[in-house]
Each structure stands twice: as C-alpha cells, then as structure tokens.
Design a protein around this motif. Sequence first.
Motif, short mmCIF file in Angstrom:
data_model
loop_
_atom_site.label_atom_id
_atom_site.label_comp_id
_atom_site.label_asym_id
_atom_site.label_seq_id
_atom_site.Cartn_x
_atom_site.Cartn_y
_atom_site.Cartn_z
N MET A 143 0.82 -1.22 0.00
CA MET A 143 0.00 0.00 0.00
C MET A 143 0.85 1.27 0.00
O MET A 143 0.33 2.36 -0.19
CB MET A 143 -0.94 0.03 1.22
N GLU A 144 2.15 1.12 0.19
CA GLU A 144 3.04 2.28 0.07
C GLU A 144 3.19 2.72 -1.38
O GLU A 144 3.61 3.83 -1.65
CB GLU A 144 4.40 1.95 0.68
N ASN A 145 2.80 1.83 -2.30
CA ASN A 145 2.77 2.18 -3.72
C ASN A 145 1.56 3.10 -3.93
O ASN A 145 0.41 2.69 -3.76
CB ASN A 145 2.66 0.92 -4.58
N ARG A 146 1.82 4.31 -4.29
CA ARG A 146 0.77 5.34 -4.42
C ARG A 146 -0.33 4.92 -5.39
O ARG A 146 -1.51 5.12 -5.12
CB ARG A 146 1.39 6.66 -4.85
N GLU A 147 0.03 4.33 -6.51
CA GLU A 147 -0.96 3.95 -7.51
C GLU A 147 -1.90 2.86 -7.00
O GLU A 147 -3.10 2.90 -7.22
CB GLU A 147 -0.26 3.51 -8.80
N LEU A 148 -1.33 1.89 -6.29
CA LEU A 148 -2.16 0.82 -5.72
C LEU A 148 -3.07 1.38 -4.64
O LEU A 148 -4.25 1.02 -4.54
CB LEU A 148 -1.29 -0.31 -5.16
N LEU A 149 -2.56 2.30 -3.82
CA LEU A 149 -3.37 2.93 -2.79
C LEU A 149 -4.52 3.71 -3.41
O LEU A 149 -5.67 3.59 -2.97
CB LEU A 149 -2.50 3.85 -1.93
N LEU A 150 -4.22 4.49 -4.43
CA LEU A 150 -5.28 5.27 -5.10
C LEU A 150 -6.31 4.36 -5.75
O LEU A 150 -7.51 4.63 -5.69
CB LEU A 150 -4.66 6.21 -6.14
N LEU A 151 -5.87 3.26 -6.35
CA LEU A 151 -6.79 2.31 -6.95
C LEU A 151 -7.72 1.72 -5.88
O LEU A 151 -8.93 1.63 -6.08
CB LEU A 151 -6.02 1.16 -7.63
N THR A 152 -7.14 1.36 -4.74
CA THR A 152 -7.91 0.76 -3.66
C THR A 152 -8.97 1.72 -3.14
O THR A 152 -10.09 1.33 -2.86
CB THR A 152 -6.98 0.33 -2.51
N LYS A 153 -8.63 2.99 -3.07
CA LYS A 153 -9.55 3.98 -2.50
C LYS A 153 -10.49 4.60 -3.54
O LYS A 153 -11.44 5.29 -3.18
CB LYS A 153 -8.75 5.07 -1.79
N SER A 154 -10.26 4.33 -4.81
CA SER A 154 -11.05 4.97 -5.87
C SER A 154 -12.47 4.43 -5.96
O SER A 154 -12.68 3.22 -6.12
CB SER A 154 -10.37 4.77 -7.23
N PRO A 155 -13.47 5.32 -5.92
CA PRO A 155 -14.85 4.88 -6.10
C PRO A 155 -15.21 4.68 -7.58
O PRO A 155 -16.26 4.12 -7.90
CB PRO A 155 -15.66 6.04 -5.49
N ILE A 156 -14.33 5.11 -8.45
CA ILE A 156 -14.60 5.04 -9.89
C ILE A 156 -14.28 3.66 -10.46
O ILE A 156 -14.99 3.16 -11.32
CB ILE A 156 -13.81 6.14 -10.63
N VAL A 157 -13.22 3.03 -9.96
CA VAL A 157 -12.80 1.73 -10.47
C VAL A 157 -13.82 0.68 -10.02
O VAL A 157 -14.19 0.62 -8.85
CB VAL A 157 -11.38 1.37 -9.97
N PRO A 199 -6.08 -0.16 4.11
CA PRO A 199 -4.84 0.24 4.78
C PRO A 199 -5.02 0.39 6.30
O PRO A 199 -4.18 -0.04 7.08
CB PRO A 199 -4.48 1.58 4.13
N GLU A 200 -6.14 0.97 6.71
CA GLU A 200 -6.43 1.12 8.14
C GLU A 200 -6.71 -0.22 8.80
O GLU A 200 -6.33 -0.45 9.96
CB GLU A 200 -7.61 2.07 8.34
N ILE A 201 -7.38 -1.13 8.08
CA ILE A 201 -7.64 -2.47 8.60
C ILE A 201 -6.31 -3.19 8.82
O ILE A 201 -6.13 -3.86 9.84
CB ILE A 201 -8.56 -3.27 7.65
N ALA A 202 -5.39 -3.05 7.88
CA ALA A 202 -4.07 -3.69 8.02
C ALA A 202 -3.35 -3.17 9.26
O ALA A 202 -2.80 -3.96 10.04
CB ALA A 202 -3.23 -3.45 6.76
N THR A 203 -3.37 -1.88 9.47
CA THR A 203 -2.73 -1.29 10.65
C THR A 203 -3.39 -1.79 11.93
O THR A 203 -2.71 -2.17 12.89
CB THR A 203 -2.79 0.25 10.58
N ALA A 204 -4.73 -1.82 11.94
CA ALA A 204 -5.46 -2.28 13.12
C ALA A 204 -5.18 -3.76 13.39
O ALA A 204 -5.04 -4.18 14.55
CB ALA A 204 -6.96 -2.06 12.93
N PHE A 205 -5.06 -4.57 12.33
CA PHE A 205 -4.76 -5.99 12.50
C PHE A 205 -3.39 -6.18 13.17
O PHE A 205 -3.25 -6.95 14.12
CB PHE A 205 -4.79 -6.72 11.14
#
Length: 186
Positions: free
Chosen positions: A38-52, A90-96
């Motif tokens: 998730m430190e990869n910006r593109e993967l993070l943006l993809l994960t959070k994108s409501p458009i994809v 990303p937040e779930i991973a941190t909480a886990f």
Amino acid sequence: MSVIKVASRYAKSLLDLAKEQNNVEQVLGDIQSFKQAMENRELLLLTKSPIVSLSKKQAIFDQIFKGNFDKLTMSFFDIILRKGREAYLPEIATAFIDQYNRLKGISKVHITTATPLTEQALEAIRTKLIASDITDESIEFSTNVDPSIIGGLVIKIGDKLYDASVQRKLNELKKDFSENKYVKAF
C-alpha cells in the motif's frame, strides 16, 4: 461510524478467524506484505477509488496477491471488496497488526534522538521501560535521528508521547520568557 471503528472491527474478525484456523502468523505476514504494498501510491489510489469497478479491483487484487497470500487472507479481501469497504484496507491492516501485537504482548516503541543510539543505550531504555510497566515484556524498537531536537529523546508508545528533548525544554523557556514569568514588574 468512524474509520478507526470500522477498521478495528474488520481486523478483529480476521484475527479471530486466523486464530480459529491456527493460521495467525501466515495471515500476519500477508497483512504486513499488503501494508508494504500500500506504500505504492498507484495501488493505494486504486484501492480507494470509487470510480474503479469491483470486478476490476478484484482482478487486480487476484493478479497481485493470489498465490502469494493465504486463502483466508484472499477470502477476507474478497469480502471487503464485495462489501465496498476496500478504501479502509490500509487502516484495517494497521489495526490488524496492532491487535496482533496486543495479543502477543508486543509493545512498539519509536524513539527519536539527536544522534544515533548505541545498542547499550537501547538496552538501558528497554530495561527502564519494562521496569516501569509502561510497555509489555517484549518491545520492538524503531529509531529515528532528528538533529533538530538538539539532545535528549522523544519516545512514542502507542498514542502516548514522552518528550524529554532539549528543544522542548528550550521552547518552554522561550514561552515562559515571552509571558514575562521571569521578569519582575517594577
């Protein structure tokens, strides 16, 4: 519901399932790898994108993680994606990871100093922290060097911050002088 609550609940569910299946260490490794990915910006943006679209996200997750991650982790990702909660991953991973550390009695301690710490200094800090009951018996340190603190150290344990830096003391003195605490009125 807040992001922290949502992430915490999903993380707890995954941890409980991993404990049931006696697979906690494997899932932890998967989640740590995912967090690093998730430190990869593109993967993070993809994960959070409501458009994809969901199908596109599932295909990308399968391409990247399937075969590398445990079936339980992949099933968990699938559920999160189908429920439309992938933006919280990303937040779930941190909480886990935080919940795993609590389960195993591991305290994460971040120390900032003006100069690098020696192993002896770290061991002395470990001994004092364990004796103080602020941390668990097992401590994982991360260190940072920041010359701007001038001297002393700043210790962060969870959400607690202990600032014993020279810079903080100078700032306090500066504030005291600006409030005329040391200047007598005539």
